[in-house]
Design an enzyme around this catalytic site. Structure first.
Site, PDB file in Angstrom:
ATOM      1  N   CYS A 164     -33.326   2.658  38.599  1.00  0.00           N
ATOM      2  CA  CYS A 164     -32.769   2.969  39.871  1.00  0.00           C
ATOM      3  C   CYS A 164     -31.134   3.359  39.603  1.00  0.00           C
ATOM      4  O   CYS A 164     -30.620   3.595  40.663  1.00  0.00           O
ATOM      5  CB  CYS A 164     -32.832   1.521  40.685  1.00  0.00           C
ATOM      6  SG  CYS A 164     -34.496   1.131  41.133  1.00  0.00           S
ATOM      7  N   HIS A 304     -25.516  -2.092  45.955  1.00  0.00           N
ATOM      8  CA  HIS A 304     -26.861  -1.715  45.374  1.00  0.00           C
ATOM      9  C   HIS A 304     -27.838  -2.084  46.550  1.00  0.00           C
ATOM     10  O   HIS A 304     -28.649  -1.479  46.874  1.00  0.00           O
ATOM     11  CB  HIS A 304     -27.048  -2.299  44.188  1.00  0.00           C
ATOM     12  CG  HIS A 304     -28.236  -1.879  43.528  1.00  0.00           C
ATOM     13  ND1 HIS A 304     -28.705  -0.594  43.472  1.00  0.00           N
ATOM     14  CD2 HIS A 304     -29.206  -2.572  43.151  1.00  0.00           C
ATOM     15  CE1 HIS A 304     -30.009  -0.496  42.960  1.00  0.00           C
ATOM     16  NE2 HIS A 304     -30.183  -1.869  42.679  1.00  0.00           N
ATOM     17  N   GLU A 315     -25.350  -9.754  43.475  1.00  0.00           N
ATOM     18  CA  GLU A 315     -24.438  -8.484  43.443  1.00  0.00           C
ATOM     19  C   GLU A 315     -23.313  -9.187  44.451  1.00  0.00           C
ATOM     20  O   GLU A 315     -22.126  -8.683  44.134  1.00  0.00           O
ATOM     21  CB  GLU A 315     -24.968  -7.557  44.307  1.00  0.00           C
ATOM     22  CG  GLU A 315     -23.844  -6.398  44.646  1.00  0.00           C
ATOM     23  CD  GLU A 315     -24.639  -4.858  45.104  1.00  0.00           C
ATOM     24  OE1 GLU A 315     -23.764  -4.047  45.073  1.00  0.00           O
ATOM     25  OE2 GLU A 315     -25.595  -4.831  45.573  1.00  0.00           O
ATOM     26  N   LYS A 336     -29.296   1.127  52.066  1.00  0.00           N
ATOM     27  CA  LYS A 336     -30.669   1.285  51.720  1.00  0.00           C
ATOM     28  C   LYS A 336     -31.365   0.353  52.924  1.00  0.00           C
ATOM     29  O   LYS A 336     -32.527   0.473  53.190  1.00  0.00           O
ATOM     30  CB  LYS A 336     -31.057   0.503  50.461  1.00  0.00           C
ATOM     31  CG  LYS A 336     -30.695   1.250  49.222  1.00  0.00           C
ATOM     32  CD  LYS A 336     -31.043   0.260  48.125  1.00  0.00           C
ATOM     33  CE  LYS A 336     -30.929   0.966  46.707  1.00  0.00           C
ATOM     34  NZ  LYS A 336     -29.220   1.177  46.380  1.00  0.00           N
ATOM     35  N   HIS A 341     -35.158   2.283  49.253  1.00  0.00           N
ATOM     36  CA  HIS A 341     -34.754   2.421  48.120  1.00  0.00           C
ATOM     37  C   HIS A 341     -35.255   3.632  47.338  1.00  0.00           C
ATOM     38  O   HIS A 341     -36.618   3.703  47.153  1.00  0.00           O
ATOM     39  CB  HIS A 341     -34.916   1.186  47.274  1.00  0.00           C
ATOM     40  CG  HIS A 341     -34.294   1.083  45.924  1.00  0.00           C
ATOM     41  ND1 HIS A 341     -33.695   2.077  45.392  1.00  0.00           N
ATOM     42  CD2 HIS A 341     -34.532  -0.022  45.123  1.00  0.00           C
ATOM     43  CE1 HIS A 341     -33.331   1.766  44.191  1.00  0.00           C
ATOM     44  NE2 HIS A 341     -33.647   0.496  43.907  1.00  0.00           N
ATOM     45  N   PHE A 401     -33.757  -1.308  36.612  1.00  0.00           N
ATOM     46  CA  PHE A 401     -34.504  -2.149  35.498  1.00  0.00           C
ATOM     47  C   PHE A 401     -33.973  -1.915  34.219  1.00  0.00           C
ATOM     48  O   PHE A 401     -33.611  -1.023  33.826  1.00  0.00           O
ATOM     49  CB  PHE A 401     -36.095  -1.653  35.737  1.00  0.00           C
ATOM     50  CG  PHE A 401     -36.710  -2.182  37.118  1.00  0.00           C
ATOM     51  CD1 PHE A 401     -36.090  -3.223  37.769  1.00  0.00           C
ATOM     52  CD2 PHE A 401     -38.382  -2.321  36.995  1.00  0.00           C
ATOM     53  CE1 PHE A 401     -36.738  -3.542  38.830  1.00  0.00           C
ATOM     54  CE2 PHE A 401     -38.778  -2.734  37.987  1.00  0.00           C
ATOM     55  CZ  PHE A 401     -38.295  -3.592  39.189  1.00  0.00           C
TER      56      PHE A 401
END
Length: 415
Positions: A164, A304, A315, A336, A341, A401
């Site tokens: 991502c 994010h 976060e 998002k 996403h 990831f």
């Protein structure tokens, strides 16, 4: 003296609009692009919603022969690149090759839908039914490859595949190509077209996706106590980055300046961030150091903010830890909540939103934030509605990831 890098063109296709203008108007207005999945029969899947492109006409960007040879993520990249190059007033399709211009487009998954389709052809009719264009359609680097071919860009070419964070890595790496004098102009961002059975089924198996199927527009709810997973989406966001003197000499329109870039690894887990998200703390700190800035110089963070329990909490903790008392004065939002996403494309599209926020002095909201999670602390997530603010500098966070973290900083341009 380090070379300065400016943003002079923008191009995007996304669930909230098939141009930068449409997409920015949607997120500025707090409108969701999430809806029911139409690309395949999802009746057997736990998740039946996604952020798909709507009313997108691929034949406006590729001909019928090309359409049969390309995966959608390549088509999206060609569309966004055409828009970005036109916006930057740089050349045209089939322009003379430029050895000082390049392209870096990241993708997390590449042509997964094509891989699914060709595997079905193999099982149904044997190997002779596999398309000779199947492998080029699957390869993640072919988005950058086809954009390079179309626009005659003979400079640096690359494709970060960092989940991502891929789109943000692409922009940061392109920024450095110009700083290090390997190019004058770069097209950079991310492309993804992973709304397909294998991706949705795979993320369902991980229990990573929202199953709020009855209210798709409310499914992506970053930092909300009732979030239940992310919404998978598709699209592409590309920026034209240009060396300062090169841009000024030709009278280019300047949106903002790229100020800093940081990358780190969590070295912790294949999918989960470490407690406290120390990798994100180091990454944001690295971007600030690269920009020669302090936390107090940042006015806005595009988080994010995936709408997953661990990522959002960690976060927020990372922002509090790094920014200290200044965290209370920051504006932090997750677009998002409206786009879903877009995986490898997220960093590109969100960078565009950050640049537009700086240009117009408008911070897009975090929608669906009805019940803020106390674990996220006291950050101002700009709930429900956009807000006007003078933004001197802004940060865009992307985490992927495998522990891949990338942070970009943009600032107002001052000659």
């Amino acid at each position: 003296m380090l070379r300065r890098v400016l943003v002079t063109g923008l191009g995007a296709v996304s669930p909230v609009g098939n141009s930068v203008r449409e997409a920015w108007e949607s997120v500025r207005g707090g409108r969701s692009g999430v809806g029911a999945i139409t690309k395949f029969d999802c009746s057997a899947f736990d998740t039946k919603i996604a952020g798909e492109l709507k009313d997108f006409d691929p034949l406006a960007h590729v001909n019928k022969k090309e359409l049969r040879r390309y995966d959608d993520f390549i088509v999206y990249a060609l569309a966004a690149a055409d828009m970005a190059m036109e916006d930057a007033a740089l050349g045209a399709r089939g322009a003379a090759p430029d050895e000082r211009a390049g392209v870096i487009i990241g993708s997390a998954i590449g042509g997964l839908a094509t891989l699914e389709r060709e595997k079905e052809n193999l099982l149904r009719a044997g190997p002779r039914r596999i398309s000779p264009f199947s492998i080029p359609a699957v390869l993640a680097n072919l988005a950058a490859g086809h954009v390079s071919i179309r626009h005659g860009l003979k400079g640096p070419i690359n494709c970060p595949v960092t989940a991502c964070a891929s789109g943000a890595y692409a922009i940061g790496d392109a920024f450095r190509m110009i700083v290090w004098n390997h190019a004058e102009v770069m097209i950079a961002g991310g492309a993804e077209a992973a709304v397909c059975p294998l991706a949705v089924g795979g993320f369902n198996a991980m229990r990573a996706l929202s199953t709020r199927n009855g209210q798709p527009e409310k499914a992506s709810r970053p930092f909300d106590l009732e979030r239940d997973g992310f919404v998978i989406s598709e699209g592409c966001g590309l920026l034209v980055l240009e060396e300062y003197r090169h841009a000024l000499k030709r009278g280019a329109r300047i949106y903002a300046e790229v100020a800093g870039y940081g990358i780190t690894s969590d070295a912790f887990h294949m999918a989960a961030p470490p407690p406290g998200h120390e990798g994100a703390i180091r990454c944001m700190a690295a971007a600030l150091d690269d920009a020669a800035m302090t936390p107090a110089d940042i006015d806005y963070i595009n988080a994010h903010g995936t709408s997953t329990p661990l990522n959002d909490t960690y976060e927020a903790e990372a922002i509090h830890a790094l920014f200290g008392s200044h965290a209370e004065r920051l504006l932090v939002s997750s677009t998002k909540s409206m786009t879903g996403h877009m995986l490898g494309a997220a960093g590109g599209v969100e960078a565009i939103f950050v640049v537009k926020a700086i240009e117009e002095g408008i911070v897009p909201p975090t929608i669906n934030l009805d019940n803020p999670d106390p674990a996220a602390g006291t950050l101002d997530f700009v709930p429900h509605a956009a807000r006007r603010a003078d933004i001197r500098a802004a940060m865009s966070n992307t985490f992927g990831f495998g522990g891949a973290n990338a942070v970009l900083i943009f600032k107002k341009f001052h000659e």
